[in-house]
Design an enzyme around this catalytic site. Structure first.
Site, PDB file in Angstrom:
ATOM      1  CD  GLU A 138     -43.687  33.843 -37.490  1.00 24.64           C
ATOM      2  OE1 GLU A 138     -42.529  34.113 -37.853  1.00 24.64           O
ATOM      3  OE2 GLU A 138     -44.680  34.022 -38.210  1.00 24.64           O
ATOM      4  N   PRO A 169     -35.091  27.018 -42.396  1.00 26.00           N
ATOM      5  CG  PRO A 169     -36.324  28.994 -42.493  1.00 26.00           C
ATOM      6  CD  PRO A 169     -36.347  27.611 -41.928  1.00 26.00           C
ATOM      7  CG  ASP A 172     -29.690  11.780 -61.823  1.00 28.92           C
ATOM      8  OD1 ASP A 172     -30.108  11.698 -62.983  1.00 28.92           O
ATOM      9  OD2 ASP A 172     -30.249  11.260 -60.839  1.00 28.92           O
ATOM     10  NE  ARG A 174     -34.055  10.272 -58.403  1.00 31.64           N
ATOM     11  CZ  ARG A 174     -33.194  10.189 -59.402  1.00 31.64           C
ATOM     12  NH1 ARG A 174     -31.935  10.506 -59.193  1.00 31.64           N
ATOM     13  NH2 ARG A 174     -33.562   9.814 -60.603  1.00 31.64           N
TER      14      ARG A 174
HETATM   15  C1  LIG Z   1     -42.649  29.764 -41.573  1.00 29.40           C
HETATM   16  S1  LIG Z   1     -41.263  28.747 -41.269  1.00 29.40           S
HETATM   17  C2  LIG Z   1     -40.462  29.595 -39.968  1.00 29.40           C
HETATM   18  C3  LIG Z   1     -39.360  30.469 -40.434  1.00 29.40           C
HETATM   19  C4  LIG Z   1     -38.654  31.216 -39.327  1.00 29.40           C
HETATM   20  N1  LIG Z   1     -39.496  32.234 -38.797  1.00 29.40           N
HETATM   21  C5  LIG Z   1     -37.360  31.839 -39.856  1.00 29.40           C
HETATM   22  O1  LIG Z   1     -37.424  32.955 -40.361  1.00 29.40           O
HETATM   23  O2  LIG Z   1     -36.306  31.189 -39.802  1.00 29.40           O
HETATM   24  C6  LIG Z   1     -41.962  27.350 -40.463  1.00 29.40           C
HETATM   25  C7  LIG Z   1     -41.193  26.053 -40.613  1.00 29.40           C
HETATM   26  O3  LIG Z   1     -41.087  25.706 -41.986  1.00 29.40           O
HETATM   27  C8  LIG Z   1     -39.911  24.959 -42.215  1.00 29.40           C
HETATM   28  N2  LIG Z   1     -39.166  25.617 -43.301  1.00 29.40           N
HETATM   29  C9  LIG Z   1     -39.449  26.807 -43.869  1.00 29.40           C
HETATM   30  N3  LIG Z   1     -38.602  27.102 -44.838  1.00 29.40           N
HETATM   31  C10 LIG Z   1     -37.728  26.070 -44.914  1.00 29.40           C
HETATM   32  C11 LIG Z   1     -36.598  25.793 -45.730  1.00 29.40           C
HETATM   33  N4  LIG Z   1     -36.181  26.645 -46.649  1.00 29.40           N
HETATM   34  N5  LIG Z   1     -35.935  24.631 -45.536  1.00 29.40           N
HETATM   35  C12 LIG Z   1     -36.347  23.764 -44.571  1.00 29.40           C
HETATM   36  N6  LIG Z   1     -37.412  23.969 -43.768  1.00 29.40           N
HETATM   37  C13 LIG Z   1     -38.099  25.107 -43.935  1.00 29.40           C
HETATM   38  C14 LIG Z   1     -39.142  24.912 -40.906  1.00 29.40           C
HETATM   39  O4  LIG Z   1     -39.370  23.645 -40.293  1.00 29.40           O
HETATM   40  C15 LIG Z   1     -39.770  26.046 -40.123  1.00 29.40           C
HETATM   41  O5  LIG Z   1     -39.701  25.822 -38.729  1.00 29.40           O
END
Ligand SMILES: C[S@@+](CC[C@H](N)C(=O)[O-])C[C@H]1O[C@@H](n2cnc3c(N)ncnc32)[C@H](O)[C@@H]1O
Length: 229
Positions: A116, A89, A169, A154
């Protein structure tokens, strides 16, 4: 294109990859999607891939060893070096433009996190591109990987029945797509605009362009602003 997915939950991909366009693209040899379980690279007999965070705090953090070993193993599975993408994220937000650029690559290697998230040395040491699919936190990177794969595949030549399908699109030309209608001509008192029944393709194209512009101005004016910048 070859897409490698590194994940702790390969089974999550079974259903999305075995239906519709993604299935057909694989069957037709347009894309080869290969899953690798990061847990197979755990160093101990408990297959441990996560541990408590240094400094305390809730949850578990993905250990660097299994992720590095997994990436190094997967890299060797093809002569094509590939573009390594860490799903987080905290990455740059995924867009249609990004999907277009990724669709030109010969190989993508997507790494899905869990718990996490990743030990910071995974981010630093792999030097991977970091991509987020939006400003919210998922339980894991699997769904984010699926979103990227779906949007990229796609765009690969031959993936859609009609090459032009993705051309208009939403976002492709910086606008939302124009309104679409199909049969019946009148549904619950709502009529298909006369212009679409006129057979005048030039006028239809102008109308669609105008509608796309108005719709974007109304719902997503930020897209027009972004285009000017
Ligand atoms: C619970 S999340 C960890 C978030 C982390 N503690 C933070 O606050 O940045 C677990 C995993 O989900 C994936 N993930 C969660 N949200 C995401 C997003 N918006 N885009 C891409 N991957 C995401 C990532 O690979 C991340 O390591």
């Amino acid at each position: 294109m070859r897409i490698d997915i590194l994940t702790l939950f390969p089974e999550m991909f079974d259903s999305p990859l075995s239906a519709s366009i993604l299935k057909r693209a694989q069957d037709d040899g347009i894309v080869d999607i290969v899953l690798t379980n990061i847990r197979d690279f755990a160093a101990d007999s408990y297959r441990k891939v996560d541990d408590k965070p240094y400094g305390g705090g809730p949850g578990m953090v993905m250990m660097p060893g299994p992720v590095f070993d997994c990436v190094e193993h997967v890299r060797e599975l093809s002569l094509e070096k590939g573009r390594v993408i860490l799903l987080t994220p905290q990455g740059r937000t995924f867009t249609q433009q990004k999907a277009g650029r990724l669709s030109k690559e010969k190989r993508l290697i997507l790494i899905a996190g869990r718990y996490e998230g990743f030990d910071e040395r995974i981010r630093i040491g792999l030097g991977a591109e970091q991509i987020s699919i939006g400003d919210y936190v998922l339980n894991g990177g699997e769904l984010a990987a699926m979103v990227i794969i779906d949007a990229v595949v796609r765009l690969l030549p031959g993936a859609l029945g009609d090459e032009d399908s993705s051309k208009d699109d939403s976002f492709s030309q910086g606008l939302l797509e124009y309104p679409q209608y199909t049969r019946p001509e009148v549904f619950r008192g709502m009529k298909v605009p006369d212009i679409l029944l006129s057979g005048d393709h030039k006028k239809i194209a102008q109308w669609r362009q105008q509608q796309a512009l108005e719709r974007t101005q109304k719902i997503r004016p930020d897209l027009l602003k972004d285009n000017k910048e």
